[in-house]
Scaffold this motif. Structure first.
Motif, PDB file in Angstrom:
ATOM      1  N   ILE A 115       0.861  -1.188   0.000  1.00  0.00           N
ATOM      2  CA  ILE A 115       0.000   0.000   0.000  1.00  0.00           C
ATOM      3  C   ILE A 115       0.895   1.235   0.000  1.00  0.00           C
ATOM      4  O   ILE A 115       1.800   1.349   0.831  1.00  0.00           O
ATOM      5  CB  ILE A 115      -0.906   0.035   1.252  1.00  0.00           C
ATOM      6  CG1 ILE A 115      -1.832  -1.189   1.286  1.00  0.00           C
ATOM      7  CG2 ILE A 115      -1.724   1.326   1.315  1.00  0.00           C
ATOM      8  CD1 ILE A 115      -2.611  -1.321   2.586  1.00  0.00           C
ATOM      9  N   ARG A 116       0.674   2.132  -0.937  1.00  0.00           N
ATOM     10  CA  ARG A 116       1.391   3.406  -0.940  1.00  0.00           C
ATOM     11  C   ARG A 116       0.624   4.372  -0.038  1.00  0.00           C
ATOM     12  O   ARG A 116      -0.593   4.568  -0.218  1.00  0.00           O
ATOM     13  CB  ARG A 116       1.467   3.952  -2.371  1.00  0.00           C
ATOM     14  CG  ARG A 116       1.843   5.413  -2.498  1.00  0.00           C
ATOM     15  CD  ARG A 116       3.332   5.658  -2.384  1.00  0.00           C
ATOM     16  NE  ARG A 116       3.602   7.088  -2.306  1.00  0.00           N
ATOM     17  CZ  ARG A 116       4.816   7.623  -2.390  1.00  0.00           C
ATOM     18  NH1 ARG A 116       5.876   6.859  -2.541  1.00  0.00           N
ATOM     19  NH2 ARG A 116       4.979   8.913  -2.292  1.00  0.00           N
ATOM     20  N   ILE A 117       1.317   4.997   0.918  1.00  0.00           N
ATOM     21  CA  ILE A 117       0.661   5.942   1.811  1.00  0.00           C
ATOM     22  C   ILE A 117       1.287   7.326   1.656  1.00  0.00           C
ATOM     23  O   ILE A 117       2.257   7.487   0.912  1.00  0.00           O
ATOM     24  CB  ILE A 117       0.750   5.481   3.293  1.00  0.00           C
ATOM     25  CG1 ILE A 117       2.207   5.181   3.664  1.00  0.00           C
ATOM     26  CG2 ILE A 117      -0.139   4.259   3.527  1.00  0.00           C
ATOM     27  CD1 ILE A 117       2.412   4.847   5.129  1.00  0.00           C
ATOM     28  N   GLY A 118       0.745   8.301   2.339  1.00  0.00           N
ATOM     29  CA  GLY A 118       1.298   9.652   2.299  1.00  0.00           C
ATOM     30  C   GLY A 118       0.391  10.600   1.536  1.00  0.00           C
ATOM     31  O   GLY A 118      -0.426  10.179   0.709  1.00  0.00           O
ATOM     32  N   THR A 129       1.608  -0.918  -6.472  1.00  0.00           N
ATOM     33  CA  THR A 129       1.119  -0.564  -5.141  1.00  0.00           C
ATOM     34  C   THR A 129      -0.309  -0.040  -5.286  1.00  0.00           C
ATOM     35  O   THR A 129      -0.737   0.357  -6.378  1.00  0.00           O
ATOM     36  CB  THR A 129       1.955   0.562  -4.488  1.00  0.00           C
ATOM     37  OG1 THR A 129       1.934   1.711  -5.350  1.00  0.00           O
ATOM     38  CG2 THR A 129       3.390   0.143  -4.234  1.00  0.00           C
ATOM     39  N   TYR A 130      -1.043  -0.020  -4.162  1.00  0.00           N
ATOM     40  CA  TYR A 130      -2.371   0.592  -4.114  1.00  0.00           C
ATOM     41  C   TYR A 130      -2.221   1.860  -3.280  1.00  0.00           C
ATOM     42  O   TYR A 130      -1.767   1.806  -2.135  1.00  0.00           O
ATOM     43  CB  TYR A 130      -3.355  -0.394  -3.486  1.00  0.00           C
ATOM     44  CG  TYR A 130      -4.719   0.177  -3.191  1.00  0.00           C
ATOM     45  CD1 TYR A 130      -5.368   1.019  -4.086  1.00  0.00           C
ATOM     46  CD2 TYR A 130      -5.379  -0.166  -2.011  1.00  0.00           C
ATOM     47  CE1 TYR A 130      -6.629   1.525  -3.813  1.00  0.00           C
ATOM     48  CE2 TYR A 130      -6.647   0.331  -1.736  1.00  0.00           C
ATOM     49  CZ  TYR A 130      -7.261   1.174  -2.637  1.00  0.00           C
ATOM     50  OH  TYR A 130      -8.508   1.667  -2.360  1.00  0.00           O
ATOM     51  N   TYR A 131      -2.546   2.994  -3.864  1.00  0.00           N
ATOM     52  CA  TYR A 131      -2.366   4.268  -3.164  1.00  0.00           C
ATOM     53  C   TYR A 131      -3.588   4.590  -2.302  1.00  0.00           C
ATOM     54  O   TYR A 131      -4.709   4.691  -2.812  1.00  0.00           O
ATOM     55  CB  TYR A 131      -2.126   5.394  -4.170  1.00  0.00           C
ATOM     56  CG  TYR A 131      -2.061   6.769  -3.536  1.00  0.00           C
ATOM     57  CD1 TYR A 131      -1.208   7.006  -2.462  1.00  0.00           C
ATOM     58  CD2 TYR A 131      -2.854   7.813  -3.996  1.00  0.00           C
ATOM     59  CE1 TYR A 131      -1.153   8.250  -1.863  1.00  0.00           C
ATOM     60  CE2 TYR A 131      -2.793   9.072  -3.406  1.00  0.00           C
ATOM     61  CZ  TYR A 131      -1.941   9.278  -2.339  1.00  0.00           C
ATOM     62  OH  TYR A 131      -1.892  10.516  -1.739  1.00  0.00           O
ATOM     63  N   VAL A 132      -3.356   4.759  -1.003  1.00  0.00           N
ATOM     64  CA  VAL A 132      -4.423   5.143  -0.066  1.00  0.00           C
ATOM     65  C   VAL A 132      -4.047   6.498   0.536  1.00  0.00           C
ATOM     66  O   VAL A 132      -3.130   6.587   1.354  1.00  0.00           O
ATOM     67  CB  VAL A 132      -4.595   4.089   1.053  1.00  0.00           C
ATOM     68  CG1 VAL A 132      -5.651   4.527   2.056  1.00  0.00           C
ATOM     69  CG2 VAL A 132      -4.961   2.730   0.460  1.00  0.00           C
ATOM     70  N   GLU A 182       5.483   3.212   2.157  1.00  0.00           N
ATOM     71  CA  GLU A 182       4.615   2.068   1.888  1.00  0.00           C
ATOM     72  C   GLU A 182       4.304   1.295   3.161  1.00  0.00           C
ATOM     73  O   GLU A 182       5.105   1.267   4.084  1.00  0.00           O
ATOM     74  CB  GLU A 182       5.293   1.116   0.886  1.00  0.00           C
ATOM     75  CG  GLU A 182       5.432   1.700  -0.498  1.00  0.00           C
ATOM     76  CD  GLU A 182       5.970   0.690  -1.509  1.00  0.00           C
ATOM     77  OE1 GLU A 182       5.977  -0.518  -1.230  1.00  0.00           O
ATOM     78  OE2 GLU A 182       6.387   1.146  -2.594  1.00  0.00           O
ATOM     79  N   LEU A 183       3.124   0.675   3.161  1.00  0.00           N
ATOM     80  CA  LEU A 183       2.822  -0.352   4.158  1.00  0.00           C
ATOM     81  C   LEU A 183       2.941  -1.692   3.454  1.00  0.00           C
ATOM     82  O   LEU A 183       2.405  -1.875   2.349  1.00  0.00           O
ATOM     83  CB  LEU A 183       1.393  -0.209   4.688  1.00  0.00           C
ATOM     84  CG  LEU A 183       1.088   0.921   5.657  1.00  0.00           C
ATOM     85  CD1 LEU A 183      -0.309   0.713   6.244  1.00  0.00           C
ATOM     86  CD2 LEU A 183       2.108   0.994   6.776  1.00  0.00           C
ATOM     87  N   HIS A 184       3.637  -2.623   4.099  1.00  0.00           N
ATOM     88  CA  HIS A 184       3.761  -3.976   3.552  1.00  0.00           C
ATOM     89  C   HIS A 184       2.975  -4.932   4.443  1.00  0.00           C
ATOM     90  O   HIS A 184       3.269  -5.064   5.628  1.00  0.00           O
ATOM     91  CB  HIS A 184       5.222  -4.395   3.476  1.00  0.00           C
ATOM     92  CG  HIS A 184       5.978  -3.695   2.394  1.00  0.00           C
ATOM     93  ND1 HIS A 184       7.268  -3.989   2.055  1.00  0.00           N
ATOM     94  CD2 HIS A 184       5.591  -2.714   1.540  1.00  0.00           C
ATOM     95  CE1 HIS A 184       7.656  -3.215   1.045  1.00  0.00           C
ATOM     96  NE2 HIS A 184       6.654  -2.430   0.729  1.00  0.00           N
TER      97      HIS A 184
END
Lengths: 246, 246
Positions: A115-118, A129-132, A182-184
């Motif tokens: 998950i892509r964060i920020g 990645t999935y951007y949240v 990222e969250l893994h």
């Protein structure tokens, strides 16, 4: 017959998954079988540890096939990597016992979800990645993850329609780690139902966003109803990470 | 007029570069100008620190444009990131002095070139790295890199045809570091001629492969002849990394 085991990495972005009924062209399986059949001069059918859906990637898919061809494993690997599309790579190869079966002998599997964060997305990695953009409470997600551990009926966390087969599975390990932006999310279990990882991830994201509590996992299990779990997270963040055998 | 400075990240894989004569559609500049023009209701022209070629990426391209629109910088950034293609992202935004000019005021630039090394390629990153399967002597490449430092006539390291303009440039910094299965080549200089980084990289790879000596760099400089340098390394490994202003 020789039995050859391959470890395969693939970028699933432009394929209709590992295998798709009716699609004999744009799947990873068909690309691999085409190269192996050309190499051996015979129609080769490969057995994979399991299917991956359209857009899902693999860091180490395990495959086996039988052949009588007189080439070393190194030569087979070199041939494959020369003729396969560049987004499918044979990383490892070994000759195994003729009874080895990539699907039947698989004891457990690990999946990674990125998950892509920020606040700001990145121009890269949108297919990986999935951007949240929303704030995610990682501790709440980790607590929810602990409720996923163990043996449960995962029917609510799957898109399995039929109730004939068992939907009980065991998850041994569920880790959430932050790696830069990222969250893994890593899941290790003895088996996964169709879309199970992506539905667990979708549910964990909703928990991270504060739309559900970590404890709601228990109610979802008890209900055995797909609609009570979260959305199915998109395919592009999912990687088949490792397959374990005895 | 307000003068807005943007820091832009883009994945150049599917574009015909920053700007291309005659192509008014598939360039990064035209995608950005389209969104800004729709936002402001007027035709916006942006000025970039410089062009990047087809397939080349940017981690921090600098751009400025003039507008009278009554939106905060944060609102402008949000609008851009909502309507730009997902492989072009506005990372930073600030309002600057009206005399600021992204190209004229650029004092120096850094470029990164990523080479994938190792016996086995990866299924990923093929649009973001250049895969070199041959063994590379990194020490020889570093030695050659030290000969690139300083002020030189880089004519032999460019695809510049005309001899009217000066082809003298200064390189302040040239680092080669190994990051897992990649080599990262970082160039910091006061300016770069067309294809200069890619020709330096192609030459350094040939030195790493043992096809040339590190000292051959001196002869290439002296010859001022493009044919004496190495091949032009492919676009996909190149990233505009940073642009420096006073």
């Amino acid at each position: 017959m020789r039995n050859i085991k391959l470890t395969i990495e693939y970028d699933g972005a432009r394929y209709n998954g590992w295998q798709k009924l009716g699609d004999t062209e744009n799947t990873i399986q068909s690309k691999l079988e085409k190269v192996l059949s050309e190499m051996t001069g015979r129609k080769i059918e490969v057995i994979a540890s399991g299917r991956t859906d359209s857009g899902v990637h693999a860091l180490a898919q395990i495959v086996n096939f039988k052949t009588n061809i007189n080439m070393s494993t190194k030569e087979i690997r070199r041939y494959c990597n020369q003729y396969l599309p560049k987004d499918i790579v044979v990383k490892g190869i070994e000759e195994v016992d003729e009874r080895f079966h990539a699907r039947y002998n698989a004891k457990s599997k690990k999946y990674l979800y990125r998950i892509r964060i920020g606040a700001i997305p990145t121009a890269f990695n949108r297919k990986y990645t999935y951007y949240v953009p929303n704030y995610l409470d990682i501790e709440a997600m980790q607590k929810a993850g602990s409720y996923l551990l163990g043996e449960h009926d995962f029917k609510a966390f799957s898109s399995v329609k039929s109730s004939k087969k068992s939907t009980s599975r065991e998850i041994f390990e569920m880790d959430i780690t932050k790696e830069e932006n990222e969250l893994h999310l890593l899941f290790h279990g003895n088996g996964f139902l169709h879309n199970m990882v992506r539905i667990m991830v979708g549910t964990l994201i909703e928990i991270g966003e504060g739309k559900r509590t970590p404890e709601s996992i228990k109610d979802i299990f008890a209900s055995k109803t797909r609609e009570n779990a979260g959305v199915t997270a998109p395919a592009q963040g999912l990687f088949l990470y490792e397959v374990f055998y005895d």
